[in-house]
Design a protein around this motif. Structure first.
Motif, PDB file in Angstrom:
ATOM      1  N   UNK A 140      -9.732 -27.353 -34.201  1.00 51.37           N
ATOM      2  CA  UNK A 140     -10.881 -26.910 -33.420  1.00 51.37           C
ATOM      3  C   UNK A 140     -11.748 -28.113 -33.072  1.00 51.37           C
ATOM      4  N   UNK A 141     -12.276 -28.102 -31.828  1.00 43.90           N
ATOM      5  CA  UNK A 141     -13.077 -29.221 -31.344  1.00 43.90           C
ATOM      6  C   UNK A 141     -12.290 -30.180 -30.482  1.00 43.90           C
ATOM      7  N   UNK A 142     -10.969 -30.034 -30.446  1.00 41.44           N
ATOM      8  CA  UNK A 142     -10.132 -30.895 -29.611  1.00 41.44           C
ATOM      9  C   UNK A 142     -10.012 -30.281 -28.221  1.00 41.44           C
ATOM     10  N   UNK A 143     -10.098 -31.104 -27.181  1.00 38.35           N
ATOM     11  CA  UNK A 143      -9.931 -30.609 -25.814  1.00 38.35           C
ATOM     12  C   UNK A 143      -8.456 -30.369 -25.520  1.00 38.35           C
ATOM     13  N   UNK A 144      -8.180 -29.205 -24.955  1.00 36.96           N
ATOM     14  CA  UNK A 144      -6.822 -28.834 -24.563  1.00 36.96           C
ATOM     15  C   UNK A 144      -6.780 -28.740 -23.043  1.00 36.96           C
ATOM     16  N   UNK A 145      -5.807 -29.422 -22.424  1.00 40.84           N
ATOM     17  CA  UNK A 145      -5.684 -29.448 -20.968  1.00 40.84           C
ATOM     18  C   UNK A 145      -4.403 -28.760 -20.543  1.00 40.84           C
ATOM     19  N   UNK A 146      -4.528 -27.877 -19.553  1.00 46.29           N
ATOM     20  CA  UNK A 146      -3.371 -27.175 -19.016  1.00 46.29           C
ATOM     21  C   UNK A 146      -3.153 -27.627 -17.576  1.00 46.29           C
ATOM     22  N   UNK A 147      -1.880 -27.838 -17.224  1.00 44.80           N
ATOM     23  CA  UNK A 147      -1.501 -28.194 -15.867  1.00 44.80           C
ATOM     24  C   UNK A 147      -0.431 -27.217 -15.394  1.00 44.80           C
ATOM     25  N   UNK A 170      -7.851 -18.882 -21.513  1.00 45.03           N
ATOM     26  CA  UNK A 170      -7.468 -19.679 -22.675  1.00 45.03           C
ATOM     27  C   UNK A 170      -7.246 -18.842 -23.927  1.00 45.03           C
ATOM     28  N   UNK A 171      -7.453 -17.535 -23.837  1.00 44.85           N
ATOM     29  CA  UNK A 171      -7.033 -16.636 -24.894  1.00 44.85           C
ATOM     30  C   UNK A 171      -7.933 -16.549 -26.101  1.00 44.85           C
ATOM     31  N   UNK A 172      -9.115 -17.129 -26.050  1.00 43.38           N
ATOM     32  CA  UNK A 172     -10.019 -17.077 -27.211  1.00 43.38           C
ATOM     33  C   UNK A 172     -11.255 -16.237 -26.942  1.00 43.38           C
ATOM     34  N   UNK A 173     -11.197 -15.420 -25.887  1.00 47.79           N
ATOM     35  CA  UNK A 173     -12.316 -14.546 -25.584  1.00 47.79           C
ATOM     36  C   UNK A 173     -13.342 -15.155 -24.660  1.00 47.79           C
ATOM     37  N   UNK A 174     -13.225 -16.431 -24.344  1.00 45.97           N
ATOM     38  CA  UNK A 174     -14.151 -17.032 -23.396  1.00 45.97           C
ATOM     39  C   UNK A 174     -13.788 -16.618 -21.974  1.00 45.97           C
ATOM     40  N   UNK A 175     -14.745 -16.749 -21.056  1.00 51.95           N
ATOM     41  CA  UNK A 175     -14.523 -16.327 -19.675  1.00 51.95           C
ATOM     42  C   UNK A 175     -13.418 -17.173 -19.034  1.00 51.95           C
ATOM     43  N   UNK A 217      -2.542 -27.806 -10.391  1.00 48.79           N
ATOM     44  CA  UNK A 217      -3.784 -27.328 -10.963  1.00 48.79           C
ATOM     45  C   UNK A 217      -3.972 -27.917 -12.355  1.00 48.79           C
ATOM     46  N   UNK A 218      -5.206 -28.316 -12.663  1.00 46.15           N
ATOM     47  CA  UNK A 218      -5.555 -28.839 -13.983  1.00 46.15           C
ATOM     48  C   UNK A 218      -6.847 -28.175 -14.451  1.00 46.15           C
ATOM     49  N   UNK A 219      -6.859 -27.717 -15.708  1.00 46.54           N
ATOM     50  CA  UNK A 219      -8.061 -27.135 -16.300  1.00 46.54           C
ATOM     51  C   UNK A 219      -8.117 -27.539 -17.768  1.00 46.54           C
ATOM     52  N   UNK A 220      -9.335 -27.763 -18.298  1.00 45.65           N
ATOM     53  CA  UNK A 220      -9.512 -28.202 -19.684  1.00 45.65           C
ATOM     54  C   UNK A 220     -10.437 -27.242 -20.415  1.00 45.65           C
ATOM     55  N   UNK A 221     -10.268 -27.190 -21.751  1.00 44.80           N
ATOM     56  CA  UNK A 221     -11.059 -26.276 -22.566  1.00 44.80           C
ATOM     57  C   UNK A 221     -11.132 -26.827 -23.984  1.00 44.80           C
ATOM     58  N   UNK A 222     -12.270 -26.622 -24.645  1.00 47.35           N
ATOM     59  CA  UNK A 222     -12.447 -27.008 -26.041  1.00 47.35           C
ATOM     60  C   UNK A 222     -12.589 -25.736 -26.865  1.00 47.35           C
ATOM     61  N   UNK A 223     -11.647 -25.510 -27.787  1.00 50.26           N
ATOM     62  CA  UNK A 223     -11.710 -24.360 -28.680  1.00 50.26           C
ATOM     63  C   UNK A 223     -12.695 -24.659 -29.809  1.00 50.26           C
ATOM     64  N   UNK A 224     -13.511 -23.668 -30.133  1.00 49.38           N
ATOM     65  CA  UNK A 224     -14.540 -23.894 -31.157  1.00 49.38           C
ATOM     66  C   UNK A 224     -14.146 -23.346 -32.531  1.00 49.38           C
ATOM     67  N   UNK A 242       2.679 -18.122 -19.339  1.00 54.08           N
ATOM     68  CA  UNK A 242       1.888 -18.218 -20.563  1.00 54.08           C
ATOM     69  C   UNK A 242       2.511 -19.235 -21.500  1.00 54.08           C
ATOM     70  N   UNK A 243       1.669 -19.874 -22.294  1.00 52.35           N
ATOM     71  CA  UNK A 243       2.123 -20.786 -23.331  1.00 52.35           C
ATOM     72  C   UNK A 243       1.234 -20.586 -24.552  1.00 52.35           C
ATOM     73  N   UNK A 244       1.843 -20.508 -25.743  1.00 50.08           N
ATOM     74  CA  UNK A 244       1.024 -20.368 -26.944  1.00 50.08           C
ATOM     75  C   UNK A 244       0.439 -21.715 -27.363  1.00 50.08           C
ATOM     76  N   UNK A 245      -0.713 -21.660 -27.957  1.00 45.44           N
ATOM     77  CA  UNK A 245      -1.299 -22.846 -28.564  1.00 45.44           C
ATOM     78  C   UNK A 245      -1.936 -22.443 -29.877  1.00 45.44           C
ATOM     79  N   UNK A 246      -1.787 -23.290 -30.871  1.00 40.73           N
ATOM     80  CA  UNK A 246      -2.368 -23.003 -32.182  1.00 40.73           C
ATOM     81  C   UNK A 246      -3.556 -23.926 -32.392  1.00 40.73           C
ATOM     82  N   UNK A 247      -4.694 -23.309 -32.684  1.00 40.76           N
ATOM     83  CA  UNK A 247      -5.904 -24.078 -32.964  1.00 40.76           C
ATOM     84  C   UNK A 247      -6.132 -24.027 -34.464  1.00 40.76           C
TER      85      UNK A 247
END
Length: 923
Positions: free
Chosen positions: A389-396, A413-418, A430-437, A459-464
């Protein structure tokens, strides 16, 4: 062209073609008949065509189908039958024959013989493969959709004054419209499979025929021929391809396109067609009213037709390719025009191409639409698939869209954020970034939508992971057979070690599992692993986790491995082993391994490989000296207990409940001498299967001494058990104590469920002058009875009920390795009229399975086992004899504190040895 205007035009064309009233309400769902000729479908042509029992043939359904009904024909099959359909629907309630799955999805099938539609009306056929062609005669209001017939025999004939026949989205070799047929419509079809000789579409004496948006391939001369009295016909938006192949009837004959005879030209219209041929060949694209026109300009000037036609001598650049002149150049208002093509692709506006169709429309010419191929969102990449948690994750992500218009991307991003929304050109990534808290097992989903609403996702899974250090953890749980698959191959003592509870900030590179019994396993990630232990016990299990950053953590804890509580599965008794048939003997000191059957190893008895304990009737005979037999699970040390005691030359039997050992085997060993061994399989215990057990205070069901009529070879003998002595009417099996007394000869008794099918097994071996007992566990037979048979002589029998198995059974059985609970040889004999107390059972046990042995009795007597503190029943568990060692399998209630009382009734004193085989606890 504005999409709204185009939609109106296409909808108008569809309504014209199908005859649908604007704004009409959906009809009620039709009733269904089913056709399925596969071997396992259970079909019958004499039934009613239900989904469970479909018709085997289409003809059977065609004879009985009613207006408003749909015949669902199973897809992917061949039907070797000539089919004639002559039944009619009603207006608004057509008869439908549709090739589709059980869920209603479209499909295809092959009809290997001709199809005839004769004298029918209000009829719909979809998805038929017509290898021998289809002929429509004297029929009205017929829709044929998604037909196929690729060889030269896969042709269509509409004739004999048929009216309003529509053929759409099909692929056929040729079509012939004739015989006074009127208003036939061919739309969005492919004709000319295999480049047929002569016209691919022939219209003769068929006024009002519509040929719109077809792709038609012909060889040599004209591709579409309209002749005879076919006045008022319409030819629009077609792609006509003239080819020359080997075998052409007239290689030097000019290539052609449309031919309309003088008798058919009146009120016949043709426009927005594209005609193409083979370079280097002479082409006469038009023959109108008997005159050939080698150029489009001459044709237009002379006839006033084809104002928007396209003629090109080369097929190169024409078709479903970039820049094809067919794209966005058709008349969407033409008679019979459909808004979707042969494969259901909707009309799409290619922004790179001018809209040259009527009124600026973007319908394509021919049977196919050249649309955006947007069908996949690949590649989609995450730069971090596992990070704290706290690491930026980038999707392309990118798409395979070929339109230049921008796409709208939505990233969840699957964590309940908009979700994040962005707009990118089709060629851009397309490129988008997100930081999981916070930690999560999240799924990143990207959705792309093009300008016409086509949507694709990936879809792709990611483990935080947590922000702290790597900390190994795991769970260890028994793996039990699932209740919906009770015959699965899961052995007892199988455990699952799951390290997924590990707190891992970064991706795990490896996991090493030490199972604590000398076995270990390496895995690459945190998924569960299974391991089967050889025996019960306490094991120290260790899990060491290593991550990609080089961190390492170990977790250890003790895991208790034991048999799981199990239900009882009753089976028809069958003989498992008889060393006499193999002319071998069991020798003292030499253990014999007995494989318990699983699956279909024994014909007629499908058994589970996941049984935790087996119930066997074990008989020792022809012993050379006094000896005792011990039966125990393979892989375990031989216990200091016995199951069967036999004298020299004698025969003795006892029921044995034995846990299942390694590789599904049990061991049997005599302590000395040699003897023959017979084993009968009675039933087994298994987790998540079978029935629960309810122990009963021993209650007498039958004593033949009271009637004076003993069990004899010639007497048919049954005993009612269900509904008596606390045994419910729906009990599946009963536990009985069987005693013989007053036997006239050496014999054996079999107890079995069905009097009509006598078992080839035995339960008790009576001998003259001896009272003998054995416990019997037997399925309940018809009318709630069990049957008894003696092979020779006669004997009085006493049956006491000690428990039952059924749906309302109160307890499950936990097997244990045979273990001695009590032995009065170290404390003194049990005197007549007194009881010895046996302890050591779990405090929550409600019943126990014991092997009780009486030895060194001073006089004949009998023993009764019952729950400590309960009222002693008037029944026997074991009959003793002076100078003999007598064991018996005893199922008894357990009293307070996990204790059992064993009472010596009368006569002499005796030693009592008690071994536990397992116990029952409440569900």
């Amino acid at each position: 062209m504005r999409p709204a205007r185009m939609t109106v035009l296409l909808a108008a064309g569809l309504a014209t073609l199908l005859g649908l009233p604007a704004g009409s309400a959906a009809a009620d769902p039709p009733n269904y008949l089913y056709v399925n000729n596969t071997a396992n479908s259970g079909c019958s042509d004499t039934g009613t065509g239900t989904q469970d029992v479909p018709y085997c043939s289409i003809s059977a359904a065609a004879k009985v189908v009613q207006p408003g009904q749909t015949v669902r024909i199973a897809p992917g099959l061949s039907y070797n039958e000539a089919v004639t359909i002559n039944r009619s629907g009603d207006p608004g309630k057509p008869i439908t024959f549709s090739v589709e799955t059980r869920e209603g999805a479209p499909g295809w099938m092959d009809l290997n013989r001709p199809l005839a539609i004769s004298g029918a009306s209000h009829l719909v056929l979809r998805g038929w493969g017509t290898k021998k062609g289809v002929k429509v005669s004297r029929s009205d209001d017929v829709l044929l959709e998604r037909l196929s017939g690729g060889d030269t025999e896969g042709s269509l004939v509409v004739g004999d004054r048929s009216t309003d026949v529509r053929v759409i989205r099909s692929g056929l070799s040729q079509a012939r419209i004739e015989g006074g047929s009127q208003r036939t419509v061919l739309s969005r079809n492919l004709f000319g499979f295999g480049a047929v000789s002569g016209p691919a579409i022939t219209v003769v004496d068929a006024p009002g025929t519509v040929v719109t948006n077809n792709t038609v391939i012909g060889e040599c001369g004209p591709i579409v021929s309209v002749a005879g009295g076919s006045t008022g016909s319409a030819l629009f938006n077609n792609v006509l391809e003239s080819v020359v192949v080997s075998g052409c009837r007239a290689p030097k004959e000019p290539q052609g396109g449309i031919s309309v005879s003088q008798t058919a030209a009146e009120d016949t219209r043709a426009d927005y067609n594209l005609i193409t041929g083979t370079p280097g060949r002479t082409m006469i694209p038009y023959n109108w009213s008997g005159t050939g026109y080698p150029t489009l300009a001459e044709y237009q000037a002379a006839t006033g037709q084809g104002a928007h036609d396209i003629v090109t001598p080369s097929r190169d650049g024409v078709g479903l390719i970039e820049g094809s002149p067919t794209i966005d150049s058709a008349d969407a208002t033409a008679p019979g025009a459909l808004p979707t093509d042969r494969y259901g692709q909707p009309a799409e506006d290619d922004a790179r191409v001018p809209n040259t169709g009527r009124d600026g429309g973007y319908l394509d010419r021919g049977a196919y639409e050249f649309g955006d191929v947007l069908s996949a969102l690949e590649p989609m990449e995450l730069d971090q698939t596992w990070a704290p948690a706290g690491t930026q994750v980038t999707v392309k992500a990118a798409t395979n869209s070929r339109w230049p218009t921008a796409l709208v991307y939505t990233v969840d991003f699957g964590d309940g954020t908009a979700p994040v929304t962005t707009r990118q050109g089709a060629a851009d990534r397309m490129t988008a970034a997100h930081v999981y808290t916070s930690p999560c097992e999240c799924v990143v989903k990207v959705t792309a939508v093009n300008g016409i609403g086509t949507r694709v996702s990936a879809s792709r899974p990611t483990r935080v992971g947590p922000a702290g250090p790597l900390t190994a953890a795991f769970t260890a749980t028994p793996v039990l057979l699932p209740s919906d698959a009770p015959a699965a191959d899961i052995a007892p003592f199988t455990f699952s070690v799951d390290p997924s509870t590990t707190a891992a900030p970064w991706q795990v590179s490896g996991v090493d599992v030490d199972f604590g019994d000398g076995a270990s396993q390496h895995i690459d990630d945190l998924h569960p692993v299974r391991h089967t232990y050889r025996t019960s016990g306490d094991y120290e299990v260790g899990v060491t986790v290593t991550d990609v950053k080089g961190a390492r953590s170990t977790s250890r804890r003790s895991v208790k491995v034991d048999y799981a509580p199990s239900g009882y599965v009753a089976v028809e008794p069958f003989r498992l082993l008889d060393t006499r048939t193999a002319h071998t003997q069991l020798r003292g000191g030499e253990p014999l391994a007995v494989q318990l059957p699983a699956g279909t190893a024994v014909p007629g008895h499908e058994l589970s490989s996941g049984m935790t304990a087996a119930v066997l009737n074990v008989t020792v005979t022809d012993s050379t000296e006094e000896a005792h037999l011990t039966v125990w699970p393979a892989g375990q040390p031989r216990p200091a207990s016995s199951n069967v005691n036999v004298v020299a030359g004698g025969t003795s039997a006892n029921t044995v409940t034995v846990p299942v050992g390694t590789e599904g085997r049990v061991l049997a060993q005599l302590n000395s001498g040699s003897a023959s061994l017979v084993m009968d399989f009675v039933g087994y215990y298994q987790p998540n299967a079978g029935e629960g057990f309810t122990p009963l205070t021993p209650t007498r069901l039958r004593d033949t001494r009271a009637t004076g009529v003993p069990l004899a070879e010639s007497i048919f003998f049954t005993v009612k058990v269900a509904g008596l002595a606390g045994i419910p009417a729906d009990a599946t099996a009963v536990a009985l104590n069987l005693t013989s007394t007053g036997a006239t000869s050496n014999s054996h008794i079999a107890v079995y469920p069905d009097p009509a099918h006598r078992a080839a097994t035995s339960n008790l071996n009576p001998e003259p002058g001896k009272d003998k007992s054995n416990q019997v566990i037997v399925p309940v037979g018809p009318q709630g009875i069990v049957a008894l048979h003696i092979n020779t002589g006669s004997t009085h029998v006493i049956l006491d009920a000690v428990g039952y198995y059924g749906k309302d059974g109160k307890a499950l059985f936990t097997p244990t390795l045979p273990r001695r609970l009590a032995d009065t040889r170290s404390t003194g004999k049990v005197a007549p009229g007194t009881a010895t107390t046996v302890s050591g059972l779990p405090a929550d046990a409600v019943g126990a399975v014991l092997n009780v042995t009486a030895t060194d009795a001073t006089a004949p007597t009998f023993l009764t086992a019952y729950g400590y503190g309960a009222t002693r029943p008037e029944a026997s568990s074991l009959n003793t004899r002076p100078g003999a060692t007598v064991p018996n399998h005893v199922t008894t209630p357990v009293g307070e504190g996990g204790r059992v009382s064993i009472w010596n009734s009368h006569g002499g004193s005796t030693h009592v040895i008690t071994d536990v085989l397992g116990y029952f606890t409440k569900r």
